[in-house]
Design a protein around this motif. Structure first.
Motif, PDB file in Angstrom:
ATOM      1  N   ILE A  22       0.846  -1.186   0.000  1.00  0.00           N
ATOM      2  CA  ILE A  22       0.000   0.000   0.000  1.00  0.00           C
ATOM      3  C   ILE A  22       0.882   1.236   0.000  1.00  0.00           C
ATOM      4  O   ILE A  22       1.849   1.321   0.758  1.00  0.00           O
ATOM      5  CB  ILE A  22      -0.906   0.041   1.251  1.00  0.00           C
ATOM      6  CG1 ILE A  22      -1.858  -1.148   1.272  1.00  0.00           C
ATOM      7  CG2 ILE A  22      -1.696   1.351   1.322  1.00  0.00           C
ATOM      8  CD1 ILE A  22      -2.880  -1.157   0.153  1.00  0.00           C
ATOM      9  N   ARG A  23       0.569   2.202  -0.857  1.00  0.00           N
ATOM     10  CA  ARG A  23       1.247   3.498  -0.844  1.00  0.00           C
ATOM     11  C   ARG A  23       0.238   4.570  -0.443  1.00  0.00           C
ATOM     12  O   ARG A  23      -0.891   4.594  -0.958  1.00  0.00           O
ATOM     13  CB  ARG A  23       1.824   3.824  -2.218  1.00  0.00           C
ATOM     14  CG  ARG A  23       3.071   3.034  -2.571  1.00  0.00           C
ATOM     15  CD  ARG A  23       3.707   3.549  -3.867  1.00  0.00           C
ATOM     16  NE  ARG A  23       3.029   3.037  -5.049  1.00  0.00           N
ATOM     17  CZ  ARG A  23       2.404   3.796  -5.938  1.00  0.00           C
ATOM     18  NH1 ARG A  23       2.323   5.108  -5.756  1.00  0.00           N
ATOM     19  NH2 ARG A  23       1.833   3.250  -7.004  1.00  0.00           N
ATOM     20  N   VAL A  24       0.638   5.435   0.465  1.00  0.00           N
ATOM     21  CA  VAL A  24      -0.221   6.527   0.913  1.00  0.00           C
ATOM     22  C   VAL A  24       0.486   7.843   0.635  1.00  0.00           C
ATOM     23  O   VAL A  24       1.624   8.042   1.061  1.00  0.00           O
ATOM     24  CB  VAL A  24      -0.549   6.412   2.415  1.00  0.00           C
ATOM     25  CG1 VAL A  24      -1.424   7.591   2.857  1.00  0.00           C
ATOM     26  CG2 VAL A  24      -1.247   5.098   2.716  1.00  0.00           C
ATOM     27  N   GLU A  25      -0.207   8.718  -0.076  1.00  0.00           N
ATOM     28  CA  GLU A  25       0.342  10.040  -0.390  1.00  0.00           C
ATOM     29  C   GLU A  25      -0.603  11.101   0.157  1.00  0.00           C
ATOM     30  O   GLU A  25      -1.779  11.159  -0.218  1.00  0.00           O
ATOM     31  CB  GLU A  25       0.498  10.204  -1.900  1.00  0.00           C
ATOM     32  CG  GLU A  25       1.076  11.553  -2.303  1.00  0.00           C
ATOM     33  CD  GLU A  25       1.145  11.730  -3.804  1.00  0.00           C
ATOM     34  OE1 GLU A  25       1.518  12.843  -4.241  1.00  0.00           O
ATOM     35  OE2 GLU A  25       0.816  10.766  -4.539  1.00  0.00           O
ATOM     36  N   HIS A  26      -0.098  11.939   1.054  1.00  0.00           N
ATOM     37  CA  HIS A  26      -0.894  13.037   1.606  1.00  0.00           C
ATOM     38  C   HIS A  26      -0.776  14.251   0.701  1.00  0.00           C
ATOM     39  O   HIS A  26       0.319  14.645   0.297  1.00  0.00           O
ATOM     40  CB  HIS A  26      -0.420  13.382   3.016  1.00  0.00           C
ATOM     41  CG  HIS A  26      -0.766  12.347   4.031  1.00  0.00           C
ATOM     42  ND1 HIS A  26      -1.906  12.409   4.795  1.00  0.00           N
ATOM     43  CD2 HIS A  26      -0.123  11.215   4.391  1.00  0.00           C
ATOM     44  CE1 HIS A  26      -1.952  11.358   5.595  1.00  0.00           C
ATOM     45  NE2 HIS A  26      -0.884  10.606   5.364  1.00  0.00           N
ATOM     46  N   ARG A  27      -1.907  14.857   0.404  1.00  0.00           N
ATOM     47  CA  ARG A  27      -1.941  16.061  -0.430  1.00  0.00           C
ATOM     48  C   ARG A  27      -2.832  17.090   0.252  1.00  0.00           C
ATOM     49  O   ARG A  27      -3.985  17.293  -0.125  1.00  0.00           O
ATOM     50  CB  ARG A  27      -2.452  15.753  -1.828  1.00  0.00           C
ATOM     51  CG  ARG A  27      -1.627  14.725  -2.601  1.00  0.00           C
ATOM     52  CD  ARG A  27      -2.232  14.472  -3.975  1.00  0.00           C
ATOM     53  NE  ARG A  27      -1.444  13.518  -4.752  1.00  0.00           N
ATOM     54  CZ  ARG A  27      -1.775  13.104  -5.976  1.00  0.00           C
ATOM     55  NH1 ARG A  27      -2.882  13.554  -6.548  1.00  0.00           N
ATOM     56  NH2 ARG A  27      -1.019  12.235  -6.625  1.00  0.00           N
ATOM     57  N   GLY A  28      -2.327  17.727   1.279  1.00  0.00           N
ATOM     58  CA  GLY A  28      -3.128  18.695   2.022  1.00  0.00           C
ATOM     59  C   GLY A  28      -4.241  18.015   2.774  1.00  0.00           C
ATOM     60  O   GLY A  28      -3.997  17.148   3.616  1.00  0.00           O
ATOM     61  N   VAL A  32      -4.177  10.022  -1.200  1.00  0.00           N
ATOM     62  CA  VAL A  32      -4.321   9.025  -2.261  1.00  0.00           C
ATOM     63  C   VAL A  32      -3.725   7.721  -1.754  1.00  0.00           C
ATOM     64  O   VAL A  32      -2.555   7.675  -1.362  1.00  0.00           O
ATOM     65  CB  VAL A  32      -3.615   9.456  -3.560  1.00  0.00           C
ATOM     66  CG1 VAL A  32      -3.735   8.357  -4.617  1.00  0.00           C
ATOM     67  CG2 VAL A  32      -4.194  10.766  -4.073  1.00  0.00           C
ATOM     68  N   VAL A  33      -4.537   6.670  -1.738  1.00  0.00           N
ATOM     69  CA  VAL A  33      -4.111   5.351  -1.282  1.00  0.00           C
ATOM     70  C   VAL A  33      -4.068   4.436  -2.503  1.00  0.00           C
ATOM     71  O   VAL A  33      -5.083   4.250  -3.178  1.00  0.00           O
ATOM     72  CB  VAL A  33      -5.078   4.787  -0.224  1.00  0.00           C
ATOM     73  CG1 VAL A  33      -4.641   3.387   0.201  1.00  0.00           C
ATOM     74  CG2 VAL A  33      -5.148   5.720   0.984  1.00  0.00           C
ATOM     75  N   THR A  34      -2.903   3.883  -2.764  1.00  0.00           N
ATOM     76  CA  THR A  34      -2.714   3.053  -3.960  1.00  0.00           C
ATOM     77  C   THR A  34      -2.469   1.601  -3.580  1.00  0.00           C
ATOM     78  O   THR A  34      -1.580   1.304  -2.767  1.00  0.00           O
ATOM     79  CB  THR A  34      -1.525   3.559  -4.796  1.00  0.00           C
ATOM     80  OG1 THR A  34      -1.737   4.941  -5.125  1.00  0.00           O
ATOM     81  CG2 THR A  34      -1.366   2.751  -6.076  1.00  0.00           C
ATOM     82  N   LEU A  35      -3.281   0.694  -4.123  1.00  0.00           N
ATOM     83  CA  LEU A  35      -3.028  -0.739  -3.982  1.00  0.00           C
ATOM     84  C   LEU A  35      -1.833  -1.044  -4.876  1.00  0.00           C
ATOM     85  O   LEU A  35      -1.871  -0.778  -6.077  1.00  0.00           O
ATOM     86  CB  LEU A  35      -4.249  -1.548  -4.419  1.00  0.00           C
ATOM     87  CG  LEU A  35      -5.613  -1.104  -3.863  1.00  0.00           C
ATOM     88  CD1 LEU A  35      -6.716  -2.050  -4.333  1.00  0.00           C
ATOM     89  CD2 LEU A  35      -5.593  -1.011  -2.348  1.00  0.00           C
ATOM     90  N   ASP A  36      -0.791  -1.621  -4.285  1.00  0.00           N
ATOM     91  CA  ASP A  36       0.497  -1.615  -4.988  1.00  0.00           C
ATOM     92  C   ASP A  36       1.153  -2.993  -5.072  1.00  0.00           C
ATOM     93  O   ASP A  36       2.175  -3.264  -4.461  1.00  0.00           O
ATOM     94  CB  ASP A  36       1.438  -0.625  -4.296  1.00  0.00           C
ATOM     95  CG  ASP A  36       2.678  -0.324  -5.126  1.00  0.00           C
ATOM     96  OD1 ASP A  36       2.663  -0.599  -6.330  1.00  0.00           O
ATOM     97  OD2 ASP A  36       3.659   0.193  -4.557  1.00  0.00           O
ATOM     98  N   GLU A  37       0.509  -3.868  -5.832  1.00  0.00           N
ATOM     99  CA  GLU A  37       1.147  -5.120  -6.212  1.00  0.00           C
ATOM    100  C   GLU A  37       0.815  -5.361  -7.690  1.00  0.00           C
ATOM    101  O   GLU A  37       0.078  -6.291  -8.034  1.00  0.00           O
ATOM    102  CB  GLU A  37       0.685  -6.290  -5.346  1.00  0.00           C
ATOM    103  CG  GLU A  37       1.568  -7.510  -5.499  1.00  0.00           C
ATOM    104  CD  GLU A  37       1.198  -8.652  -4.552  1.00  0.00           C
ATOM    105  OE1 GLU A  37       1.793  -9.732  -4.700  1.00  0.00           O
ATOM    106  OE2 GLU A  37       0.321  -8.468  -3.685  1.00  0.00           O
ATOM    107  N   PRO A  38       1.317  -4.492  -8.567  1.00  0.00           N
ATOM    108  CA  PRO A  38       0.877  -4.502  -9.965  1.00  0.00           C
ATOM    109  C   PRO A  38       1.179  -5.794 -10.709  1.00  0.00           C
ATOM    110  O   PRO A  38       0.447  -6.152 -11.637  1.00  0.00           O
ATOM    111  CB  PRO A  38       1.635  -3.315 -10.581  1.00  0.00           C
ATOM    112  CG  PRO A  38       2.794  -3.082  -9.671  1.00  0.00           C
ATOM    113  CD  PRO A  38       2.309  -3.440  -8.305  1.00  0.00           C
ATOM    114  N   ASP A  39       2.229  -6.508 -10.313  1.00  0.00           N
ATOM    115  CA  ASP A  39       2.559  -7.753 -11.009  1.00  0.00           C
ATOM    116  C   ASP A  39       1.449  -8.787 -10.884  1.00  0.00           C
ATOM    117  O   ASP A  39       1.335  -9.679 -11.726  1.00  0.00           O
ATOM    118  CB  ASP A  39       3.872  -8.330 -10.465  1.00  0.00           C
ATOM    119  CG  ASP A  39       5.079  -7.483 -10.839  1.00  0.00           C
ATOM    120  OD1 ASP A  39       4.930  -6.613 -11.725  1.00  0.00           O
ATOM    121  OD2 ASP A  39       6.151  -7.664 -10.239  1.00  0.00           O
TER     122      ASP A  39
END
Length: 276
Positions: A22-28, A32-39
């Motif tokens: 999981i990647r979490v990016e704070h923007r104010g 944005v939470v990204t499910l991150d096992e694209p393979d």
């Protein structure tokens, strides 16, 4: 005592050696939470599920975060349940806890995330960047808004696997498609492209693939432009009246609206309009 299947899956999900899924990016005031096992098309492995739940629990308790976008690392949103986990579950169904262990995982983990999305005051926006199936699709349909890239595909896979609509999918489908439409969706099991999904009411907007996150951010900006109390109160109101009759809906509104009159945001708006 033999470790239960549920305990084993939770333990696997909490393994500190497991890669970050999981990647979490704070923007104010948004994240944005990204499910991150694209393979593996962001399949819902135990680590991904547990990491996602922890990330969302932290975000919804942060008063500064007003909206959360959930998306997938390209090329898919989520392929749904992990077939390796399903195989393990089938192999161990004759153990002491039997199907109850599967029930615990579905209810506490898959359902726990769905309840978190629906039950919080935070606005959730699903940004479908590719194929969405199974529980991943269920979470997307549970979100307060679902938007899609032109590459998005809704995959009703559960029927072919001998499963039922799951984790709130039956509720979402019958409200968007009606009973017969939902049953036809289940029986056909056909992939639904983004434009068709929009026509059916399963997604609100379809945009060019490279504009997906920008479009999601625009919805976050709409949330930010509204008074905090108004959005936070409207979300549970609309979710409640989805299952209410007209009289009950009217009563809920009548009890909720006077609270808004007590806020500084409403008072400021009234004074500003009168000043014009």
């Amino acid at each position: 005592m033999t470790e239960s299947l549920y305990t084993r899956m939770v333990s696997d999900g909490e393994d500190p050696q497991a890669p970050r899924r999981i990647r979490v990016e704070h923007r104010g005031d948004r994240a944005v939470v990204t499910l991150d096992e694209p393979d593996r098309l962001n399949v819902l492995s135990a680590p991904l599920v547990r990491q996602l739940r922890r990330a969302l629990e932290e975000l919804v308790t942060d008063a500064d975060v007003r909206s959360i976008v959930i998306t997938g690392a390209d090329r898919g949103f989520s392929a749904g349940g992990d077939l390796k986990m399903m195989r393990t579950a089938v192999e161990r169904l004759t153990e002491a806890q039997g199907a109850a262990d599967v029930w615990r995982w579905i209810r506490r983990e898959f359902g726990g995330i769905a309840r978190l999305i629906a039950g919080s005051d935070t606005i959730f926006i699903a940004a479908l960047n590719g194929a969405a199936a199974g529980v991943g699709l269920a979470w997307a349909l549970t979100c307060d808004l679902t938007i899609a890239s032109e590459r998005a595909v809704i995959v009703p896979a559960f029927g072919r696997l001998g499963l039922l609509p799951e984790v709130g999918t039956s509720w979402a489908l019958t409200r968007s498609l009606g009973y017969q439409g939902a049953l036809a969706y289940y029986l056909r099991g056909e992939h639904i492209d983004a434009r068709t999904a929009q026509r059916l009411g399963l997604v609100q907007e379809v945009v060019a693939h490279e504009q997906l996150l920008a479009a999601a951010d625009e919805w976050c900006s709409r949330v930010s432009a509204m008074p905090t109390h108004a959005v936070a109160m409207t979300k549970p109101l609309l979710r409640a009246v989805a299952d209410a009759g007209w009289h009950d809906a009217l009563t809920l509104e009548e009890f909720a609206e006077p609270t808004c009159f007590t806020t500084a945001a409403f008072a400021d708006s009234v004074h500003a309009m009168l000043a014009k």
